[in-house]
Design an enzyme around this catalytic site. Structure first.
Site, PDB file in Angstrom:
ATOM      1  N   SER A 178       0.796  -1.226   0.000  1.00 53.69           N
ATOM      2  CA  SER A 178       0.000   0.000   0.000  1.00 53.69           C
ATOM      3  C   SER A 178       0.824   1.270   0.000  1.00 53.69           C
ATOM      4  CB  SER A 178      -0.967  -0.008   1.183  1.00 53.69           C
ATOM      5  OG  SER A 178      -0.283  -0.243   2.385  1.00 53.69           O
ATOM      6  N   HIS A 206      -5.643  -3.348  -2.536  1.00 51.38           N
ATOM      7  CA  HIS A 206      -5.330  -2.424  -3.629  1.00 51.38           C
ATOM      8  C   HIS A 206      -5.340  -3.097  -5.001  1.00 51.38           C
ATOM      9  CE1 HIS A 206      -4.311   0.728  -0.771  1.00 51.38           C
ATOM     10  NE2 HIS A 206      -3.745  -0.235  -0.069  1.00 51.38           N
ATOM     11  N   LYS A 237     -11.964   0.760  -1.531  1.00 56.69           N
ATOM     12  CA  LYS A 237     -10.937   1.399  -2.352  1.00 56.69           C
ATOM     13  C   LYS A 237     -11.403   1.421  -3.812  1.00 56.69           C
ATOM     14  CE  LYS A 237      -7.639   0.962   1.246  1.00 56.69           C
ATOM     15  NZ  LYS A 237      -6.862   0.057   2.071  1.00 56.69           N
TER      16      LYS A 237
HETATM   17  C1  LIG Z   1      -6.799  -0.132   3.505  1.00 57.20           C
HETATM   18  C2  LIG Z   1      -6.213  -1.451   3.780  1.00 57.20           C
HETATM   19  C3  LIG Z   1      -6.804  -2.315   4.714  1.00 57.20           C
HETATM   20  C4  LIG Z   1      -7.942  -1.881   5.577  1.00 57.20           C
HETATM   21  O1  LIG Z   1      -9.129  -1.803   4.847  1.00 57.20           O
HETATM   22  P1  LIG Z   1     -10.309  -0.860   5.360  1.00 57.20           P
HETATM   23  O2  LIG Z   1     -11.498  -1.346   4.641  1.00 57.20           O
HETATM   24  O3  LIG Z   1      -9.915   0.539   4.989  1.00 57.20           O
HETATM   25  O4  LIG Z   1     -10.395  -1.040   6.837  1.00 57.20           O
HETATM   26  C5  LIG Z   1      -6.267  -3.576   4.852  1.00 57.20           C
HETATM   27  N1  LIG Z   1      -5.196  -3.968   4.130  1.00 57.20           N
HETATM   28  C6  LIG Z   1      -4.592  -3.161   3.237  1.00 57.20           C
HETATM   29  C7  LIG Z   1      -3.415  -3.642   2.472  1.00 57.20           C
HETATM   30  C8  LIG Z   1      -5.075  -1.871   3.059  1.00 57.20           C
HETATM   31  O5  LIG Z   1      -4.456  -1.044   2.219  1.00 57.20           O
END
Ligand SMILES: *Cc1c(COP(=O)(O)O)cnc(C)c1O
Length: 392
Positions: A178, A206, A237
Site C-alpha cells: 500500500s 489495492h 478502495k
Molecule cells: C486499507 C487497507 C486495509 C484496511 O481496509 P479498510 O477497509 O480501509 O479497513 C487492509 N489492508 C490493506 C493492504 C489496506 O491497504
C-alpha cells in the site's frame, strides 16, 4: 496525568510526526474542495472513480427504500439480510472459491481472519511491509509472528525451513503493497506454500477490481487464483463502497463465520453499503470496468515515466500507487503543504506507516484523472521538488 498526553503530543509535533485531518468538502471526485478551494485529488484509493458513480448511488438509495438503513444486529443474530448473501455469492464467483464472507472493513477482516485461522503453536509468516491490520490480527491470534524481509523469497524459505513449527504455517502478504505500490511475488509464494504445506493468504485491498484482465485481483494477474487459500480484499478502495471480504473454501468460510470475533461481535454492514458494493462489482465485470482498468494502468505508467524524467525516485512502484521518495519527515510534510498551495492534494507518509528516513509522498491515481490533470500534477511536483532540493 493530563500532562502525559500534552507532552506526548508536543514530542510528536517536534519530531514532525503529528497527524491532522484535512476537511474535504463535497463528494470524492478527481477534484475536491479543501478550504473552499478546488484542488486535484492525488491521494485517494478511489482508483476507478466509483465512489460517486451514478450506478452505485442509485443502488444505495434503492436499497435504503427497500431494506431501511441498518441491519440492526450482527449476522448471527438477526442482521443477516438478502444483500449480505448476494454479495458473498458474487465474491465467491469472482474469486472462484467455495464461499465468501463479508466483513465490516478491511481492518476488521484482517484482525478477524488471522485471529480465527491461527493460534498458539502456529506461525504466521508476514511480509515486513504488510498492512498494519495484518500485524494487529497476528498479535490477536497469539500465534508466533515472523516478519520476513520485504519480498525476499530466499529469506522466507530459510524461515519456513525451521523444523520447530508444531502447528500450522500461514504465509500472508499484501497483493499490492500500500505504501510502495509494488506487487507480491505470488507465483514464488504459491510454490513455497505448496512445498511447506502452508496456508497462503493475500490481502488484495489495492488489487481488487484493478488488477487482472477481469479485475479479479493480483492473483489473476499472476495466474495463481487456485493457489490462494484465503483471498482477502476490500470494497472501500477501487470498488468505491465500504467493507471487506474473505473468499476461500466452503470449510474455511464456515470456520470464519464460527470463529472470527470481528464478524461475530459486530453489527453487520447496512443495506446501502452492500447494494453499492454489488453495483461496483457489476461495473468491474463490465466493458466499462475493463476500460477503467486500462486507463488507470496507462495513466500510472505515464505518470511514473514523467516523474523519472524529472529526476524523482518512485521507488519500486509497479501500480497505480506511485510513491515519490523524499526521506526526512519534515521535508515530506513541507512538500505536501506546498503542493496543496499549488492546488494538488497529496499526503506525505511518515513513520510508523513507513520506516524512519523513508518518508514519501504517496501519489495515487484514479481512472477519472484526465491527461491534463496528471500533467498539471507532474509540473507542480517538479516545481516544488526543485525548490525543496528533492531533485536538482
Ligand atoms: C486499507 C487497507 C486495509 C484496511 O481496509 P479498510 O477497509 O480501509 O479497513 C487492509 N489492508 C490493506 C493492504 C489496506 O491497504
Amino acid at each position: 496525568m493530563t500532562d502525559y498526553f500534552e507532552n506526548e503530543l508536543a514530542s510528536l509535533r517536534e519530531a514532525g510526526l503529528y497527524r491532522q485531518m484535512r476537511l474535504v468538502e463535497g463528494s470524492q471526485g478527481s477534484r475536491v474542495r479543501i478550504g473552499g478551494r478546488e484542488v486535484l485529488l492525488l491521494c485517494s484509493n478511489n482508483y476507478l472513480g466509483l465512489a460517486d458513480h451514478l450506478a452505485l448511488k442509485k443502488a444505495a438509495i434503492e436499497a435504503i427504500e427497500l431494506f431501511g438503513v441498518s441491519s440492526g444486529a450482527s449476522r448471527l443474530v438477526s442482521g443477516n439480510m438478502e444483500l449480505h448473501e448476494e454479495l458473498e455469492h458474487r465474491i465467491a464467483r469472482l474469486k472462484g472459491t467455495g464461499g465468501a464472507v463479508v466483513f465490516n472493513s478491511g481492518y476488521a477482516a484482517n484482525t478477524g481472519i488471522l485471529q480465527a485461522l491461527a493460534g498458539r503453536g502456529d506461525v504466521i509468516f508476514s511480509d515486513r511491509l504488510n498492512h498494519a491490520s495484518i500485524v494487529d490480527g497476528a498479535i490477536l491470534s497469539r500465534a508466533e509472528l515472523v516478519r520476513y524481509p520485504h519480498n525476499d523469497m530466499a529469506a522466507l524459505r530459510r524461515l519456513l525451513e525451521r523444523a520447530d513449527v508444531k502447528g500450522r504455517r500461514l504465509i500472508v502478504t499484501d497483493g499490492v503493497f500500500s505504501m510502495d505500490g509494488d506487487l507480491a511475488q505470488l507465483k514464488e509464494l504459491a510454490a513455497l506454500k505448496r512445498e511447506f504445506g502452508a496456508l497462503l493468504m493475500v490481502d488484495d485491498a489495492h488489487g481488487t477490481g484493478v488488477l487482472g484482465a477481469d479485475g479479479r485481483g493480483s492473483a489473476e494477474l499472476h495466474d495463481v487464483m487456485a493457489d490462494i487459500d484465503i483471498h482477502m480484499g476490500t470494497f472501500g478502495k477501487a470498488l468505491g463502497s465500504f467493507g471487506a471480504y474473505a473468499a476461500a473454501s466452503a470449510d474455511i468460510i464456515d470456520y470464519l463465520r464460527n470463529k472470527a470475533r470481528s464478524f461475530i461481535f459486530s453489527t453487520s454492514l447496512p443495506p446501502a453499503v452492500l447494494a453499492a458494493s454489488l453495483a461496483a462489482l457489476d461495473v468491474v465485470e463490465s466493458d466499462e470496468g475493463k476500460q477503467l482498468r486500462e486507463r488507470l494502468t496507462e495513466s500510472a505508467a505515464r505518470f511514473r515515466a514523467s516523474l523519472h524524467a524529472a529526476g524523482f525516485d518512485t521507488m519500486t512502484s509497479d501500480s497505480q500507487i506511485v510513491p515519490v521518495f523524499v526521506g526526512p519527515a519534515e521535508k515530506t510534510m513541507e512538500f505536501s503543504r506546498l503542493l496543496l498551495d499549488d492546488g494538488i492534494f497529496v499526503q506525505g507518509i511518515r513513520p510508523p506507516t513507513v520506516p524512519a528516513g523513508s518518508c514519501r509522498l504517496r501519489c495515487t491515481l484514479m481512472a477519472t484523472h484526465t491527461d491534463h490533470d496528471l500533467e498539471e500534477a507532474v509540473a507542480a511536483i517538479t516545481r516544488v521538488g526543485a525548490r525543496l532540493k528533492v531533485i536538482r
